[in-house]
Scaffold this active site. Structure first.
Site, mmCIF file in Angstrom:
data_model
loop_
_atom_site.group_PDB
_atom_site.id
_atom_site.type_symbol
_atom_site.label_atom_id
_atom_site.label_comp_id
_atom_site.label_asym_id
_atom_site.label_seq_id
_atom_site.Cartn_x
_atom_site.Cartn_y
_atom_site.Cartn_z
ATOM 1 N N GLU A 579 0.863 -1.187 0.000
ATOM 2 C CA GLU A 579 0.000 0.000 0.000
ATOM 3 C C GLU A 579 0.891 1.227 0.000
ATOM 4 O OE1 GLU A 579 -3.486 2.295 2.631
ATOM 5 O OE2 GLU A 579 -2.637 0.401 3.344
ATOM 6 N N ASN A 634 -4.778 4.938 -2.101
ATOM 7 C CA ASN A 634 -5.991 5.474 -1.484
ATOM 8 C C ASN A 634 -6.578 6.609 -2.333
ATOM 9 O OD1 ASN A 634 -6.285 4.218 1.373
ATOM 10 N ND2 ASN A 634 -4.099 4.695 1.179
ATOM 11 N N GLU A 666 -8.309 2.123 -3.044
ATOM 12 C CA GLU A 666 -9.005 1.996 -1.771
ATOM 13 C C GLU A 666 -9.875 3.229 -1.529
ATOM 14 O OE1 GLU A 666 -6.277 1.219 1.371
ATOM 15 O OE2 GLU A 666 -5.257 -0.416 0.331
ATOM 16 N N ASP A 696 -12.037 0.556 2.309
ATOM 17 C CA ASP A 696 -11.162 0.795 3.452
ATOM 18 C C ASP A 696 -11.999 1.151 4.683
ATOM 19 O OD1 ASP A 696 -8.872 1.046 4.855
ATOM 20 O OD2 ASP A 696 -8.237 2.938 3.950
ATOM 21 N N GLU A 753 -6.225 -4.787 8.736
ATOM 22 C CA GLU A 753 -5.118 -3.843 8.849
ATOM 23 C C GLU A 753 -4.871 -3.511 10.322
ATOM 24 O OE1 GLU A 753 -6.060 -0.275 6.805
ATOM 25 O OE2 GLU A 753 -7.917 0.092 7.909
#
Length: 816
Positions: A579, A634, A666, A696, A753
């Site tokens: 990520e 993201n 995300e 997310d 996460e």
């Protein structure tokens, strides 16, 4: 009185008396028609018409007298001396002409002139009568009862004065009727009263001249004179009337065709008007004639307009019920001609529609068209006035900035029509709070401002309490549910920031700015509250501005960098993807947390170029990796609302050459619900490119199940707030298990996460969570620190030693 009655009944032929009265009426009728014409026009024409009036009137009265004398039987033979008979006719014509001329003089003493003219006519009738009687010759002695004679003269004079007083200018049928009747009475009473005092004593010794006019010839002459005079006068008046009627009719048609009201006056008196004026005042034609126009309907006009020095004015038209209408009046003078006197035409236009339109235009200029509250420009004017007043009185003034919480969500959920409806209803509610102390305006979108006066309050505690009270009224007003449709009601709240002048700002700009800062502090705290400005808010704002400026410079000068955090398989801890996380080390501010600068980037709009840079940089980096691991990027809520986002993603993929299947974008639940329809369209278009979509922070929103059902999601990320509580918190464990089972049932991937401990990892593995991410498996680091992962068996740049193949395991990461 008995003598008069006896004389009339016993010494007169009643048939001839009636004929005499009929002739007198005919002459007088024609005379007043001529007199009416003599009252208008230039003096040259007036003199001619007055002469004709005198001829007809005097001749008619003279004929009436002598026909009445024919009806009188004095028992003895009667003759008339020609000279005196002619003189009596001249006296009748001259005195009536002079009397009517005096009565026709216009001026400030109208009543006096008319009464004087009537007196002259009355005395002229008596003079004609007694002159005619003196022309009478009989074989006998003539004597008079002087008391009756004097009474007859007085009655003739009085009724003649009344005649011209009642007749005025003889413009209306009523005036003419009164004048004719009174003058007829004057002639009849004077003649027959005088005849009651007339005594003839026969005496054959009295000589009678030979050159006399016999009664037979007198009758013929009188009949001819009366007929000619009355006919001439009647025909002349008739022709003139028809001519004037023709002209007047043409002018009336023209006047009635005008929308504006028209009024004609002579000597200040109304002589005519059109239909528009009658409708405007609700009057009938006979009700306005001879009225003083300016005094009756336009009393408020300035003296310059009344004297003719000013020809246009806007004033008020006074009606019968004391109501007033706004009008504009134009004044035009028409000089006298052969038909009429000096005439003034007034044109009037009703200004109610214009004033209403101007008022509406002013209202539109000063008010917001949707809520009907004041707009920004007008509010700023009111604010400037209030601050000036505050400087004079020393009483503080308060400004409030009001912003509705989650109003965008209402627009997104129900559409802009529903949003406008809500604003209209809220505007109507807020308008009920407006008083002399409270002014409310809409300055844009769902932003409102309030100006609060504190009449009679000087202490800080009183002012704060008053401000808090008004702010709470606004909150309560907004909190009431709003009708959207039969199935839905919307309930809003508001954030209110308050600032006082002059304590919190020295001018209008600063006081508004500080109230706005306080309002944003409420927003950051969740809304639905009131916050008063304090100086530290200003310091925070300046810090944010500095940070935004530095962030813009950092983006332009490539001072930002990406860190990468591994996402691993839960069983063997093998890295499957990374990520990409943005990092910023500012030369002035040092290492700035994304939690600080990302919200600022979203507020200032920098998130758009910033997000595109992150996406492009991460894809370029991943495309160079020898091992084709996935890369996660993201997306912010702001990016997700841009229609061009799918095109940007496609462009980055094409430019970098990255396989779309390796890219995972995300998004958060909160970002999706800002505008669900738009988000659905954008994500669907991205999905068509082959890119994966991950949700997310799953579970932290308020529409999780609906989101999974409606949006094209490939993977769920269990939020670290649940993972952190796995050990020792039964509810957190239940939620995580439910999310794992839900994702399996929906055929979705799931990743947890924030995993930091072995206990958390074991729980997730035991419950079939196949992917994990957290500090246990690797910290966010520059990609160079993971070189041995993305480029296995290749030397790290700057070295010549290869990295062993097992280095992609968790243990290898920890030794880097």
């Amino acid at each position: 009185m008995y003598k008069i009655y006896d004389c009339l009944t016993n010494q007169h032929d009643l048939v001839l008396v009636l004929i005499a009265i009929a002739i007198g009426l005919g002459g007088i009728h024609t005379a007043f028609n001529l007199y009416a014409r003599a009252c208008i026009g230039r003096w040259q024409q007036k003199i001619a018409w007055l002469f004709l009036t005198g001829v007809v009137t005097g001749g008619g009265i003279w004929a009436t007298h002598f026909i009445a004398m024919l009806a009188y039987d004095p028992i003895v033979p009667v003759g008339y001396e020609p000279g005196l008979t002619a003189v009596s006719l001249i006296i009748a014509i001259a005195t009536t002409m002079i009397g009517f001329a005096i009565a026709s003089v216009a001026g400030p003493h109208l009543v006096l002139s008319r009464v004087t003219g009537g007196l002259v006519v009355g005395l002229g009738i008596s003079a004609m009568h007694f002159t005619g009687m003196s022309a009478m010759r009989v074989p006998g002695i003539i004597s008079w009862h002087m008391d009756i004679v004097i009474a007859s003269i007085i009655m003739g004079a009085v009724f003649a004065m009344l005649s011209l007083w009642f007749a005025e200018a003889a413009r209306t049928p009523r005036q003419k009727l009164y004048g004719k009747a009174s003058l007829t009475v004057a002639v009849a009473t004077m003649h027959f009263s005088a005849m009651g005092g007339f005594v003839v004593t026969p005496d054959p010794t009295v000589p009678v001249p030979a050159q006399l006019i016999s009664q037979h010839y007198l009758a013929i002459g009188v009949a001819i004179v009366a007929t000619l005079l009355i006919a001439i006068g009647f025909v002349t008046a008739l022709v003139d009337r028809q001519m004037r009627a023709h002209v007047s009719n043409r002018m009336r048609i023209l006047g009635d065709s005008a929308i504006e009201a028209l009024v004609l006056t002579q000597n200040g008196r109304v002589v005519d008007s059109n239909e528009s004026f009658l409708r405007l005042t609700g009057s009938k034609p006979h009700e306005i004639l001879e009225q003083d126009f300016l005094a009756r309907w336009l009393p408020d006009t300035p003296p310059a307009f009344q004297t003719g020095n000013l020809n246009y004015v806007e004033t008020s038209l006074r009606l019968d019920d004391q109501k007033e209408l706004p009008v504009e009046v134009i004044r035009r003078e028409i000089p006298a001609d052969d038909i009429s006197d000096d005439t003034i035409i007034y044109g009037l236009r009703d200004l109610r529609e214009r004033y209403a339109a101007e008022k509406h235009i002013r209202f539109l200029a000063e008010h917001d068209s949707l809520t009907q509250l004041l707009n920004r420009t007008t509010f700023n004017d009111r604010l400037g006035e209030a601050l000036a007043e505050s400087d004079e009185t020393g009483i503080p003034t308060t400004v409030m900035c009001v912003d509705f919480d989650h109003f965008k969500e209402l627009n997104d959920s129900f559409g802009h029509i529903a949003g406008d409806h809500a604003l209209r209803e809220l505007g109507e509610r807020l308008s009920k709070l407006v008083t002399d102390e409270v002014t409310i305006a809409r300055v844009g979108g769902d932003e409102f401002v309030v100006l609060l006066h504190h009449q009679g309050r000087t202490k800080a505690t009183e002012i704060n309490a008053h401000s808090q009270e008004v702010a709470q009224q606004i909150l309560d007003c907004i909190a009431l549910p709003i009708f959207i449709n039969q199935e839905n009601r919307a309930k809003l709240s508001a954030s209110i920031g308050v600032a006082h002048y002059p304590v919190d700002g020295a001018d209008a700009e600063s006081i508004l700015f500080h109230a706005d800062l306080a309002m944003y502090r409420v927003k950051q705290s969740g809304g639905n509250d009131v916050v008063f400005y304090s100086s530290e808010m200003d310091e925070e704002y300046r810090f944010k501005r500095q940070m935004a400026s530095n962030l813009r410079i950092a983006l332009e000068n490539r001072q930002l960098e990406l860190y990468y955090q591994p996402q691993c398989h839960a069983d063997d801890e093998e890295i499957q993807s990374f990520e990409a996380l943005l990092r910023w080390n500012d030369p002035e501010l040092g290492q700035v947390s994304p939690g600080r600068f990302i919200p600022i980037a979203e507020e200032t709009g920098l998130i758009i170029p910033l997000g595109e840079w992150v996406l492009r940089t991460a894809c370029m980096e991943a495309a160079r990796w020898k091992k084709p691991l996935g890369i996660g990027v993201n997306l912010s809520a702001v990016q997700l609302q841009k229609h061009e986002l799918p095109d940007i993603v496609a462009s980055v993929l094409a430019e970098s050459g990255l396989d779309p299947k390796r890219l995972e974008l995300e998004v958060t639940e909160t970002a999706l619900i800002h505008n669900p329809a738009r988000s659905m369209k954008i994500l669907s278009d991205i999905k068509k490119l082959g890119v994966r979509i991950a949700m997310d922070d799953f579970g932290t929103g308020y529409s999780s199940l609906a989101t999974l059902q409606n949006f094209p999601v490939d993977r769920i990320k269990i939020d670290q707030s649940f993972v952190n509580k796995l050990v020792g918190n039964v509810q957190a464990g239940a939620i995580v298990r439910a999310v794992i089972n839900l994702s399996r049932d929906l055929a979705l991937d799931v990743i947890a996460e924030g995993v930091e401990t072995d206990e958390q990892a074991n729980f997730l593995t035991d419950h079939d969570c196949r992917a994990v991410q957290g500090y246990k498996y690797g910290y966010p680091r520059p990609i160079a620190d993971y070189w041995h992962i993305v480029h296995p068996e290749e030397p790290v740049p700057g070295t010549t030693e290869p990295v062993v193949a097992e280095a992609n395991r968790h243990s290898g990461i920890e030794t880097v």
